[in-house]
Scaffold this active site. Structure first.
Site, PDB file in Angstrom:
ATOM      1  N   ASN A  63      86.532  56.753  10.958  1.00 14.38           N
ATOM      2  CA  ASN A  63      86.686  58.110  10.432  1.00 14.38           C
ATOM      3  C   ASN A  63      87.485  58.914  11.449  1.00 14.38           C
ATOM      4  OD1 ASN A  63      86.431  60.665   9.412  1.00 14.38           O
ATOM      5  ND2 ASN A  63      84.228  60.870   9.849  1.00 14.38           N
ATOM      6  N   TRP A  64      88.754  59.126  11.132  1.00 14.83           N
ATOM      7  CA  TRP A  64      89.633  59.825  12.082  1.00 14.83           C
ATOM      8  C   TRP A  64      89.378  61.331  12.096  1.00 14.83           C
ATOM      9  CZ3 TRP A  64      95.226  57.426  11.237  1.00 14.83           C
ATOM     10  CH2 TRP A  64      95.192  56.069  11.579  1.00 14.83           C
ATOM     11  N   LYS A  65      88.594  61.817  11.160  1.00 15.86           N
ATOM     12  CA  LYS A  65      88.335  63.263  11.036  1.00 15.86           C
ATOM     13  C   LYS A  65      89.681  64.010  10.977  1.00 15.86           C
ATOM     14  CE  LYS A  65      84.038  62.431  13.387  1.00 15.86           C
ATOM     15  NZ  LYS A  65      82.803  63.032  13.870  1.00 15.86           N
ATOM     16  N   HIS A  92      79.409  63.077   4.366  1.00 16.05           N
ATOM     17  CA  HIS A  92      79.411  63.107   5.842  1.00 16.05           C
ATOM     18  C   HIS A  92      78.736  64.407   6.299  1.00 16.05           C
ATOM     19  CE1 HIS A  92      80.745  63.282   9.988  1.00 16.05           C
ATOM     20  NE2 HIS A  92      80.985  61.981   9.892  1.00 16.05           N
ATOM     21  N   SER A 149      78.200  57.713  17.650  1.00 14.51           N
ATOM     22  CA  SER A 149      78.536  57.358  19.039  1.00 14.51           C
ATOM     23  C   SER A 149      78.586  55.846  19.271  1.00 14.51           C
ATOM     24  CB  SER A 149      77.559  58.037  20.015  1.00 14.51           C
ATOM     25  OG  SER A 149      77.692  59.444  19.930  1.00 14.51           O
ATOM     26  N   GLY A 169      83.510  57.255  14.546  1.00 19.34           N
ATOM     27  CA  GLY A 169      84.328  58.463  14.634  1.00 19.34           C
ATOM     28  C   GLY A 169      85.234  58.408  15.852  1.00 19.34           C
ATOM     29  N   GLY A 170      84.789  59.001  16.950  1.00 18.44           N
ATOM     30  CA  GLY A 170      85.614  59.149  18.152  1.00 18.44           C
ATOM     31  C   GLY A 170      86.321  57.870  18.584  1.00 18.44           C
TER      32      GLY A 170
HETATM   33  C1  PEP Z   1      81.285  59.992  12.408  1.00 19.80           C
HETATM   34  O1  PEP Z   1      82.010  60.965  12.432  1.00 19.80           O
HETATM   35  O2  PEP Z   1      80.955  59.496  11.318  1.00 19.80           O
HETATM   36  C2  PEP Z   1      80.828  59.415  13.660  1.00 19.80           C
HETATM   37  C3  PEP Z   1      79.942  58.448  13.634  1.00 19.80           C
HETATM   38  O3  PEP Z   1      81.379  59.926  14.812  1.00 19.80           O
HETATM   39  P1  PEP Z   1      81.188  59.358  16.311  1.00 19.80           P
HETATM   40  O4  PEP Z   1      81.420  57.876  16.266  1.00 19.80           O
HETATM   41  O5  PEP Z   1      82.216  60.070  17.125  1.00 19.80           O
HETATM   42  O6  PEP Z   1      79.797  59.693  16.722  1.00 19.80           O
END
Ligand code: PEP
Length: 258
Positions: free
Chosen positions: A15-17, A99, A216, A237-238
């Protein structure tokens, strides 16, 4: 592919947001990810921002999956700024729905998510339904109740889970973007609860639904999640913005679940 855990293949969605800022960077990131993952025994899905769906889909040309980060339930009409499932057809095969950032910043309720999930299925898109509790809900001992409510409402209108293409992502809100991932045990507990509810809804179809953990995930902790019997992959995500890190997460999934 059939594994000892059933017919579910490892699945990693990035998920590049709202990143990256330019088309060139988006295409470059997509191409680098494809090179890192294309020979691995795992399904990889990239979810760029709506603006970059078309250039990313063109660049990767089916070598990995493409997903949207949200969509409207409706097909067309007076919905300023929205993207309809009809518009996604032929560009994305997947769509993240529910989300926590959409729930919290955009006012999406369980009912909104319910309408989107059935719309995605009806339009041949695979919904990645994200559910999970907030920190205050966890502290109040309400984790199971939140999972139960979000999942049951989200799936209310799905007539048959088997063949729906559904994916569930357990994403505890307190773990998203904080560096404070859940433990493998906690994630497994939530995934087992989710699998149990899916079995109640459709005893035959439940085993085909991938359950992901999100929050994370990094190359260093991925193994802890993929070693759990009910966790089939991750929503990342990140770390999905770093092609090397993301490739290492996909490689871990392929090793343990491929
Ligand atoms: C997400 O946005 O779905 C997510 C899991 O982010 P991150 O991996 O940065 O916690």
């Amino acid at each position: 592919m059939t594994t000892s855990r059933g017919p579910r293949r490892a699945l990693i969605a990035g998920n590049w947001k709202m990143n990256p800022a330019s088309r060139e960077e988006a295409v470059g990131l997509a191409n680098t990810v494809v090179r890192a993952v294309e020979d691995l025994e795992a399904t990889t899905v990239l979810c760029p921002p709506t603006m970059w769906l078309v250039p990313v889909a063109s660049a990767i040309d089916g070598r990995v999956g493409v997903g949207a980060q949200t969509m409207a339930a409706e097909e067309a009409g007076a919905f300023t700024g929205e993207t309809s499932p009809l518009m996604l057809r032929g560009i994305a095969d997947w769509v993240i729905l529910g989300h926590s950032e959409r729930r919290h910043y955009n006012g999406e309720t369980d009912e909104t998510v319910r309408r989107k999930v059935v719309s995605a299925v009806d339009h041949g898109l695979r919904p990645i339904l994200a559910i999970g509790e907030r920190l205050e809900e966890r502290k109040a001992g309400a984790t199971e109740a939140v999972i139960d409510r979000q999942l049951r409402i989200g799936l209310t209108d799905i007539r048959r889970i088997a063949g729906s293409g559904l994916v569930i992502a357990y994403e505890p809100v307190w773990a998203i973007g904080t560096g404070n991932a859940a433990t493998g045990d906690d994630a497994q507990g939530a995934a087992a609860q989710i699998r149990g509810i899916l079995r109640e809804l459709d005893a035959d179809g439940a085993n085909e639904i991938p359950i992901l953990y999100g929050g994370s995930v990094t190359p260093d902790n991925a193994r802890e999640f993929f070693a759990q019997p009910e966790i089939d992959g991750a929503l990342v995500g990140g770390a999905s913005l770093d092609a090397t890190a993301f490739g290492r997460i996909v490689a871990r999934a392929a090793e343990l679940r491929g």
